[in-house]
Design an enzyme around this catalytic site. Structure first.
Site, PDB file in Angstrom:
ATOM      1  N   THR A   9      47.090  46.508  30.015  1.00 38.53           N
ATOM      2  CA  THR A   9      46.153  45.098  30.145  1.00 38.53           C
ATOM      3  C   THR A   9      46.842  45.153  27.883  1.00 38.53           C
ATOM      4  OG1 THR A   9      43.964  44.138  29.165  1.00 38.53           O
ATOM      5  CG2 THR A   9      43.968  46.635  29.374  1.00 38.53           C
ATOM      6  N   ASN A  11      43.658  43.068  26.898  1.00 43.54           N
ATOM      7  CA  ASN A  11      42.267  43.016  26.049  1.00 43.54           C
ATOM      8  C   ASN A  11      41.694  44.455  26.148  1.00 43.54           C
ATOM      9  OD1 ASN A  11      39.839  42.067  27.018  1.00 43.54           O
ATOM     10  ND2 ASN A  11      40.090  40.393  27.668  1.00 43.54           N
ATOM     11  N   GLU A  38      52.212  39.112  32.087  1.00 47.00           N
ATOM     12  CA  GLU A  38      51.351  37.378  31.709  1.00 47.00           C
ATOM     13  C   GLU A  38      52.702  36.955  33.170  1.00 47.00           C
ATOM     14  OE1 GLU A  38      49.964  36.352  29.630  1.00 47.00           O
ATOM     15  OE2 GLU A  38      49.510  38.231  28.186  1.00 47.00           O
ATOM     16  N   ASP A  67      43.741  41.605  37.022  1.00 49.19           N
ATOM     17  CA  ASP A  67      43.942  40.025  36.656  1.00 49.19           C
ATOM     18  C   ASP A  67      42.110  39.464  37.161  1.00 49.19           C
ATOM     19  OD1 ASP A  67      45.578  38.563  35.722  1.00 49.19           O
ATOM     20  OD2 ASP A  67      45.435  37.460  37.236  1.00 49.19           O
ATOM     21  N   GLY A 143      35.796  36.457  27.029  1.00 46.53           N
ATOM     22  CA  GLY A 143      36.335  35.105  27.379  1.00 46.53           C
ATOM     23  C   GLY A 143      35.368  34.314  28.500  1.00 46.53           C
ATOM     24  N   ASP A 145      32.175  34.249  29.549  1.00 43.35           N
ATOM     25  CA  ASP A 145      31.094  35.475  29.677  1.00 43.35           C
ATOM     26  C   ASP A 145      29.665  34.786  28.645  1.00 43.35           C
ATOM     27  OD1 ASP A 145      31.818  37.699  30.468  1.00 43.35           O
ATOM     28  OD2 ASP A 145      32.154  38.914  28.780  1.00 43.35           O
ATOM     29  N   LYS A 165      26.755  44.606  32.768  1.00 47.75           N
ATOM     30  CA  LYS A 165      27.479  43.272  32.410  1.00 47.75           C
ATOM     31  C   LYS A 165      28.201  44.631  33.580  1.00 47.75           C
ATOM     32  CE  LYS A 165      31.784  41.094  31.568  1.00 47.75           C
ATOM     33  NZ  LYS A 165      32.807  40.601  31.193  1.00 47.75           N
ATOM     34  N   HIS A 170      32.595  41.120  39.221  1.00 46.77           N
ATOM     35  CA  HIS A 170      33.734  40.914  39.661  1.00 46.77           C
ATOM     36  C   HIS A 170      34.514  42.457  39.160  1.00 46.77           C
ATOM     37  CE1 HIS A 170      34.202  39.711  35.633  1.00 46.77           C
ATOM     38  NE2 HIS A 170      35.847  39.185  35.777  1.00 46.77           N
ATOM     39  N   ARG A 171      34.604  42.842  38.108  1.00 45.37           N
ATOM     40  CA  ARG A 171      35.903  44.115  37.401  1.00 45.37           C
ATOM     41  C   ARG A 171      35.322  45.573  38.132  1.00 45.37           C
ATOM     42  NH1 ARG A 171      36.345  42.123  33.300  1.00 45.37           N
ATOM     43  NH2 ARG A 171      38.173  40.751  34.021  1.00 45.37           N
TER      44      ARG A 171
HETATM   45  P1  ITT Z   1      45.888  40.958  30.255  1.00 47.28           P
HETATM   46  O1  ITT Z   1      46.400  39.820  31.185  1.00 47.28           O
HETATM   47  O2  ITT Z   1      45.886  41.354  29.287  1.00 47.28           O
HETATM   48  O3  ITT Z   1      44.390  42.394  30.873  1.00 47.28           O
HETATM   49  P2  ITT Z   1      43.455  38.730  30.001  1.00 47.28           P
HETATM   50  O4  ITT Z   1      42.658  38.341  28.257  1.00 47.28           O
HETATM   51  O5  ITT Z   1      44.931  37.708  29.872  1.00 47.28           O
HETATM   52  O6  ITT Z   1      44.130  40.172  29.874  1.00 47.28           O
HETATM   53  P3  ITT Z   1      42.987  38.216  32.889  1.00 47.28           P
HETATM   54  O7  ITT Z   1      44.367  37.631  32.884  1.00 47.28           O
HETATM   55  O8  ITT Z   1      42.459  38.888  33.585  1.00 47.28           O
HETATM   56  O9  ITT Z   1      42.736  38.944  31.040  1.00 47.28           O
HETATM   57  O10 ITT Z   1      41.789  37.312  32.202  1.00 47.28           O
HETATM   58  C1  ITT Z   1      41.953  35.931  32.671  1.00 47.28           C
HETATM   59  C2  ITT Z   1      40.946  35.067  30.802  1.00 47.28           C
HETATM   60  O11 ITT Z   1      39.322  35.034  32.716  1.00 47.28           O
HETATM   61  C3  ITT Z   1      40.596  35.881  29.978  1.00 47.28           C
HETATM   62  O12 ITT Z   1      40.997  35.456  29.111  1.00 47.28           O
HETATM   63  C4  ITT Z   1      39.790  35.119  30.165  1.00 47.28           C
HETATM   64  O13 ITT Z   1      38.685  33.873  29.339  1.00 47.28           O
HETATM   65  C5  ITT Z   1      38.610  34.995  31.260  1.00 47.28           C
HETATM   66  N1  ITT Z   1      37.880  35.807  31.969  1.00 47.28           N
HETATM   67  C6  ITT Z   1      38.277  37.280  32.897  1.00 47.28           C
HETATM   68  N2  ITT Z   1      37.431  38.523  33.323  1.00 47.28           N
HETATM   69  C7  ITT Z   1      36.633  37.447  32.124  1.00 47.28           C
HETATM   70  C8  ITT Z   1      34.978  38.649  32.648  1.00 47.28           C
HETATM   71  O14 ITT Z   1      34.526  39.511  32.564  1.00 47.28           O
HETATM   72  N3  ITT Z   1      34.182  37.653  31.147  1.00 47.28           N
HETATM   73  C9  ITT Z   1      34.734  36.469  30.854  1.00 47.28           C
HETATM   74  N4  ITT Z   1      35.983  36.028  31.036  1.00 47.28           N
HETATM   75  C10 ITT Z   1      36.676  36.470  32.323  1.00 47.28           C
END
Ligand code: ITT
Length: 190
Positions: A9, A11, A38, A67, A143, A145, A165, A170-171
């Site tokens: 990841t 993130n 991606e 994801d 994101g 949140d 959290k 979900h995560r």
């Molecule tokens: P990686 O693919 O590098 O792991 P990413 O930020 O692109 O990181 P995701 O594709 O899993 O992560 O998530 C897509 C988006 O959905 C993310 O950028 C946030 O905007 C939103 N998102 C996902 N999980 C979230 C959470 O727990 N809290 C807030 N926003 C979330």
């Protein structure tokens, strides 16, 4: 002995959330951010599984990929698997604008977590239902949140610590489930 697993990841917030879940199960996650996957698609499970298989082939070691996306009921599930792009383009302000005057604020976060290793691919999902607030609150998390209020709560995810959290997210659910399956496989005779 701690089992080590590479979490692919970019993130840091996702890494910290998943890392805490893993640690409570005796697993140490390592952030593997040098691999940009991606993959796009309209199915989180498929994206997670395909990405995990690609990462496993490239790194030749067990990997975790996760994801996630936000699904808003009044928008027929938008932005869903495209949450990252939507966050980067219209952002929270844009989402709130789309929901201006909309009474149905129901939404859910969904996560798909996949582990690819010598013996195949494991997949688990997690979901948390809630509502989209009318304005952003809190500065923790990432994101969407600041606008997501999980069911039975008044605070947004951005007003909660990672531990709080993780009790609902979900995560945390998806990562816990897929790690449980992984640990079970590791001790199973071949
Ligand atoms: P990686 O693919 O590098 O792991 P990413 O930020 O692109 O990181 P995701 O594709 O899993 O992560 O998530 C897509 C988006 O959905 C993310 O950028 C946030 O905007 C939103 N998102 C996902 N999980 C979230 C959470 O727990 N809290 C807030 N926003 C979330």
């Amino acid at each position: 002995m701690l089992t080590k697993l590479c979490f692919v990841t970019s993130n840091t917030h996702k890494f910290l959330e998943a890392g805490l879940v893993a640690r409570s199960m005796g697993i140490e996650l390592e952030m593997c951010s040098n691999l940009k996957l991606e993959l796009q698609g309209d199915n989180l499970e498929e994206i997670a599984m395909k990405s995990a298989m690609i990462a496993y082939t490239m790194l030749s070691r067990p990997v975790l990929v996760e994801d996630a996306g936000l699904f808003v009921e009044a928008l027929n599930g938008f932005p869903g698997p495209y949450s990252s792009y939507v966050y980067k383009t219209i952002g929270i302000r844009g989402l709130l604008k789309l929901l201006e005057g909309v009474e149905n604020r129901a939404a859910y976060f969904k996560s798909a977590a996949a582990i690819a290793f010598e013996r195949g691919v494991l997949l688990a999902t997690g979901e948390v239902r809630g509502t989209i607030s009318t304005e952003p609150r809190g500065d923790l998390g990432f994101g969407f949140d600041p606008v997501f209020v999980p069911l039975g709560e008044t605070r947004t995810f951005a007003e909660m610590t990672i531990e709080e959290k993780n009790l609902r997210s979900h995560r945390a659910q998806a990562v816990r489930k897929v790690l449980e399956a992984y640990v079970k496989k590791l001790v199973e005779p071949r």
